[in-house]
Scaffold this motif. Sequence first.
Motif, PDB file in Angstrom:
ATOM      1  N   ARG A  92       0.826  -1.207   0.000  1.00 30.55           N
ATOM      2  CA  ARG A  92       0.000   0.000   0.000  1.00 30.55           C
ATOM      3  C   ARG A  92       0.859   1.255   0.000  1.00 30.55           C
ATOM      4  O   ARG A  92       0.633   2.191  -0.780  1.00 30.55           O
ATOM      5  N   LEU A  95       3.073   1.566  -3.447  1.00 29.69           N
ATOM      6  CA  LEU A  95       2.269   1.898  -4.622  1.00 29.69           C
ATOM      7  C   LEU A  95       1.748   3.333  -4.525  1.00 29.69           C
ATOM      8  O   LEU A  95       1.741   4.067  -5.520  1.00 29.69           O
ATOM      9  N   SER A 124      -3.845  -0.670  -4.773  1.00 26.83           N
ATOM     10  CA  SER A 124      -3.384   0.655  -5.217  1.00 26.83           C
ATOM     11  C   SER A 124      -4.453   1.731  -5.131  1.00 26.83           C
ATOM     12  O   SER A 124      -4.134   2.917  -5.064  1.00 26.83           O
TER      13      SER A 124
END
Length: 382
Positions: A92, A95, A124
């Motif tokens: 998390r 990205l 994402s």
Amino acid sequence: MSTDALTAAIAELPLVDHHVHGALRDDVDRAQLELMLTESDRPVPPWMTQFDSQLGFAVRRWCAPVLGLAVHAAPDAYLARRRELGAVEVTRRLLAASGIDHYLLETGYGGAEILGVDEMVTASGRRVDEVVRLESVLEDVARSGVAAADLPERFRTTLAARTVDAVGLKSIVAYRFGFDFDPERPADDEVTAAAGDWLAECERTGTVRVSDPVLLRFALWSGVDRGLPLQLHAGYGDPDVELHRCDPLLLTRFLRLVEPHGVSLLLLHCYPFQRNAGYLAQVFPHVFFDVGLGVNYTGVRSDAVVAESLELAPFAKILFSSDAWGPPELHHLGALLWRRGMLRAMAPWVDSGEWHLDEAVRVARMIGHDNARRVYGLAAGA
């Protein structure tokens, strides 16, 4: 002031990563991670570490702060922090830090190890569209129990069904044979004969892997007939490639034959042949290229790779990709190093008056976003 404005504009670009793979699904240990920081498929020798490489240094410099560590964190500290946060949170954070707004996800490699299209959307929070690998579809057809005589039509039908929602196709003919293949379209009787030999080999060995040049050409030309943009891995890759046979210049006759069909061909990554790819993109209207994979692996020297990509081809023919697979560090670094390379290439041109600031920003947006949107027919605003 112009450099500050250019820095801000490039940093804020919502990138379209036109060729990328999924991030890792689960946590990995140090040995597993190090194997994913190289294109080698051999075990890392005990007397070295992949952290002592351009990519390894870039991970510790640029990814460590995203995970809450000091820059240049030691490998052991970095791995401990990764374990502490867990795969979902690491993915998390990295990205999100990349600033990639839209992923064109090639789904033909990696299987259960990496996230699929829907899972990448969740991880994402961004749009994800699929790119389908031709060779994977052909191998799936072989596993279905098809007869050799039925394989050509079964493949065409299956490919049409698999690509209803896809935005592009991908071929790894560079890995499976090389670019020095006969560029002509094979006749169905040739394909059927080659399919008979291949299916018999699959039955005998228990391994389904297409490498016959007739079948690879058949898949390529079927991809051309499908009409979607067609990506071709070029240049650097794992030891499965014979690099001297992956120079995109070897595709010249194939490019000429495809041109009347109106299909866009996208040369992926291209390192160390990025200048050759730039030439092909200049002279053939339907040819495009990127330098994705080489950017990550050259680390601090990636500035030179990005700059070389800007030498010859019209800027409308160049795209951004990370070619990240597995560790989300590669998704983040692919974007970060490309942004930095673009800035370091163009800032001196703007400062010297060779380029106007507004033009430099426009070119960065073309390569980072607009060209992919046009080539793949992505919705406005995507």
